[in-house]
Enzyme design. Structure first.
Site, PDB file in Angstrom:
ATOM      1  CG  ASP A 200      -1.839   1.118   1.353  1.00 11.62           C
ATOM      2  OD1 ASP A 200      -2.805   1.100   0.577  1.00 11.62           O
ATOM      3  OD2 ASP A 200      -1.618   2.038   2.168  1.00 11.62           O
ATOM      4  CD  GLU A 231      -1.881   2.363  -3.951  1.00 13.13           C
ATOM      5  OE1 GLU A 231      -3.035   2.756  -4.149  1.00 13.13           O
ATOM      6  OE2 GLU A 231      -1.124   2.876  -3.108  1.00 13.13           O
TER       7      GLU A 231
HETATM    8  C1  LM2 Z   1      -3.937   3.583  -0.280  1.00 16.96           C
HETATM    9  N1  LM2 Z   1      -3.031   3.368  -1.139  1.00 16.96           N
HETATM   10  O1  LM2 Z   1      -1.967   4.119  -1.244  1.00 16.96           O
HETATM   11  C2  LM2 Z   1      -5.178   2.769  -0.235  1.00 16.96           C
HETATM   12  O2  LM2 Z   1      -5.320   2.004  -1.424  1.00 16.96           O
HETATM   13  C3  LM2 Z   1      -6.309   3.708   0.012  1.00 16.96           C
HETATM   14  O3  LM2 Z   1      -7.526   3.030  -0.039  1.00 16.96           O
HETATM   15  C4  LM2 Z   1      -6.088   4.368   1.380  1.00 16.96           C
HETATM   16  O4  LM2 Z   1      -7.062   5.388   1.623  1.00 16.96           O
HETATM   17  C5  LM2 Z   1      -4.755   5.073   1.454  1.00 16.96           C
HETATM   18  N2  LM2 Z   1      -3.762   4.613   0.569  1.00 16.96           N
HETATM   19  C6  LM2 Z   1      -4.182   4.929   2.854  1.00 16.96           C
HETATM   20  O5  LM2 Z   1      -3.800   3.598   3.096  1.00 16.96           O
HETATM   21  C7  LM2 Z   1      -8.222   4.959   2.348  1.00 16.96           C
HETATM   22  C8  LM2 Z   1      -9.380   5.915   2.058  1.00 16.96           C
HETATM   23  C9  LM2 Z   1      -9.185   7.225   2.785  1.00 16.96           C
HETATM   24  C10 LM2 Z   1      -8.988   6.980   4.270  1.00 16.96           C
HETATM   25  C11 LM2 Z   1      -7.718   6.125   4.398  1.00 16.96           C
HETATM   26  C12 LM2 Z   1      -7.369   5.814   5.834  1.00 16.96           C
HETATM   27  O6  LM2 Z   1      -9.471   6.151   0.664  1.00 16.96           O
HETATM   28  O7  LM2 Z   1     -10.377   8.024   2.606  1.00 16.96           O
HETATM   29  O8  LM2 Z   1      -8.842   8.191   4.955  1.00 16.96           O
HETATM   30  O9  LM2 Z   1      -7.926   4.873   3.728  1.00 16.96           O
HETATM   31  O10 LM2 Z   1      -8.396   5.106   6.463  1.00 16.96           O
HETATM   32  C13 LM2 Z   1      -9.697   8.396   6.092  1.00 16.96           C
HETATM   33  C14 LM2 Z   1     -10.628   9.573   5.882  1.00 16.96           C
HETATM   34  C15 LM2 Z   1      -9.771  10.842   5.763  1.00 16.96           C
HETATM   35  C16 LM2 Z   1      -8.899  11.011   7.006  1.00 16.96           C
HETATM   36  C17 LM2 Z   1      -8.061   9.735   7.174  1.00 16.96           C
HETATM   37  C18 LM2 Z   1      -7.168   9.758   8.412  1.00 16.96           C
HETATM   38  O11 LM2 Z   1     -11.392   9.362   4.693  1.00 16.96           O
HETATM   39  O12 LM2 Z   1     -10.665  11.960   5.651  1.00 16.96           O
HETATM   40  O13 LM2 Z   1      -8.012  12.114   6.776  1.00 16.96           O
HETATM   41  O14 LM2 Z   1      -8.920   8.589   7.260  1.00 16.96           O
HETATM   42  O15 LM2 Z   1      -7.906   9.843   9.580  1.00 16.96           O
HETATM   43  C19 LM2 Z   1      -8.083  13.154   7.722  1.00 16.96           C
END
Ligand code: LM2
Ligand code: CA
Length: 477
Positions: A200, A231
């Protein structure tokens, strides 16, 4: 099972069962993946993670969104998907079914929020399970010089590597203690029989640290070097491009390939029927990373939501695209299956506690693309044609294409909304063949319609609307 014919030794088709719990992955390995000829399965991030106890800042409305798992809090293997014992049993069961297991590994960061987890790990910001403390992370004003401490400019090398990706605590992967801690975690998984990793956020780790970490990895229980797929989203300049990472792991994810596939099949945003004839030059010829360095797919959990790729809502078009990828042979092809969703934050089917419930492919809450007969038939096709080159390409300039794989197999794909009948040159010997997109050849009989190839290799074939016809030499009945 079928012995994959690829020369690479690490064949062949992988399923990506995103956020399936361990018990469900195990039974799918035995019931579907092994028998259909899948050689591997990618499973979700297995380390203990954030378990939210309250909604976020109001921009989200789901207590346990799918993305909780991307916020690890330790490397204990109790998660939304099950216990450590269930994880180990899953790896054993899959391997016994001839299916190798590849783990989604988060090495760039730890959680940026919360204090509660699925496994009961105690943690706080920058202090996780006795593994890491504040000195093990990049900080604003130190390595990271953006004003917020977050990545604001995705073309800025230092920010991309040393600042926080969406507020996630950014590990200093140049630090020997951090590298040893990560290697110990990944080596534990290899010891449990795992065959490799999807890394990741590899772009945010950087080539040098990835290479150093990879050098610390043990061999798999099969005695191979672990397969490491990085990735790296496209669009970045120079060292931040996927092309610049092909030597830092075994492969990079085909994140530009899935965009091209969408554009060929759907012509987004026009939402037309696309232009399959363009796929004549699909792969390195269309600017993509080399096939032997690419884990290719029609979509993954990010792109199915962010509009880059087709997704399950595209229905027959999505299935046809999966068939194309398996038929054409670009990259190590992966077929993605997960849960149905309406909002981008949606939770996988779970109890109130966030624990993911068992997958039921007959329930509309799940979408089992990998088990669709149109897809499993092409997994067999892919295995049987092996490395044979694409030859004998034909297209109508629009959405009807046909090609052979050497003289081992032949396929026609039609993305039009009407069926087309014509006489094609298949390049295969005379005979009657089972169309593997609708039938299975067993004991000299085909469970569906057949195709007659004449002595000159031609065949009159009706290619259904949004459908395909395919067969290999082994499908002669
Ligand atoms: C990736 N690849 O580089 C993953 O494929 C992707 O799905 C991940 O994002 C990201 N990197 C981090 O591993 C997902 C999702 C985000 C989410 C993060 C963390 O797309 O929206 O972020 O996982 O769970 C969320 C909130 C965001 C917040 C963050 C941290 O949506 O608003 O940021 O958590 O608390 C303040
Ligand atoms: Ca980083």
């Amino acid at each position: 099972g079928i012995t994959p014919l690829k020369a690479s030794g690490r064949s062949d088709v992988m399923a990506n069962l995103f956020e399936w719990n361990w018990n469900s992955v195990a039974s799918e390995c035995t019931r579907v993946l092994g028998p259909a000829g899948y050689a591997g399965v990618q499973v979700s991030q297995p380390a203990d993670s954030l378990r939210r106890t309250a909604l976020g800042d109001g921009s989200d409305t789901v207590l346990h969104p799918w993305w909780e798992i991307y916020q690890p809090v330790s490397y204990e293997l109790t998660s939304r998907m099950g216990t450590e014992a269930e994880f180990r049993a899953m790896v054993r069961t899959c391997r016994a079914a001839g299916v190798k297991v590849y783990v989604d590994a988060v090495v760039n960061h730890m959680t940026g929020q919360g204090s509660v987890s699925y496994g009961g790990t105690e943690y706080s910001h920058f202090a996780y399970d006795g593994l890491y403390d504040a000195a093990d992370f990049h900080h604003r004003g130190e390595e990271c010089s953006s004003s917020t401490g977050g990545i604001e400019d995705f073309n800025n090398l230092r920010q991309v590597r040393y600042c926080e990706l969406v507020g996630l605590a950014d590990l200093d992967t140049s630090d020997p203690h951090v590298r040893d801690t990560l290697a110990a975690y990944l080596n534990k998984l290899l010891g449990y029989g795992v065959s490799g990793f999807r890394v990741d956020a590899a772009k945010h780790v950087g080539q040098d640290d990835l290479i150093a970490l990879r050098k610390k990895l043990h061999r798999t229980v099969d005695g191979d070097r672990p397969y490491v797929a990085l990735e790296v989203f496209g669009g970045g300049p120079g060292s931040l491009s996927p092309q610049a990472f092909t030597e830092a792991g075994s492969a990079v994810l085909g994140l530009d390939a899935d965009i091209q596939i969408k554009n060929a099949f759907k012509s987004y945003p026009a939402d037309g029927t696309g232009s399959l004839a363009t796929l004549r030059d699909f792969g390195e010829g269309s600017g993509l990373t080399p096939g032997d360095k690419t884990l290719s797919f029609v979509q993954n959990h990010d792109t199915e939501r962010n509009g880059d790729s087709l997704n399950y809502k595209d229905g027959a078009t999505n299935l046809l695209a999966q068939q194309f990828l398996l038929a054409y042979g670009y990259g190590t092809p992966q077929v993605y299956s997960s849960f149905a969703w309406e909002t981008t934050d949606a939770s996988p089917p779970s109890g109130k506690d966030g624990l993911i419930t068992d997958t039921d492919c007959s329930d509309a809450a799940w979408v089992c693309v990998h088990a669709d007969a149109a897809v499993t038939g092409m997994v067999g096709f892919h295995n049987r044609v092996g490395d044979a080159a694409v030859r004998n390409w034909w297209d109508d300039g629009g959405n009807l294409i046909a090609f052979g794989r050497g003289r081992a197999g032949w396929v026609a794909l039609n993305n039009d909304r009407a069926a087309h009948t014509r006489t094609f040159s298949t390049g295969l010997p005379a005979g009657t063949y089972c169309n593997v997109t609708t039938g299975v050849a067993r004991g000299g009989r085909c469970s569906g319609p057949t195709v007659r190839v004449a002595g000159d290799g031609t065949a009159e074939v009706t290619v259904p609307a949004k459908g395909a016809v395919a067969f290999t030499r082994a499908d002669r009945v």
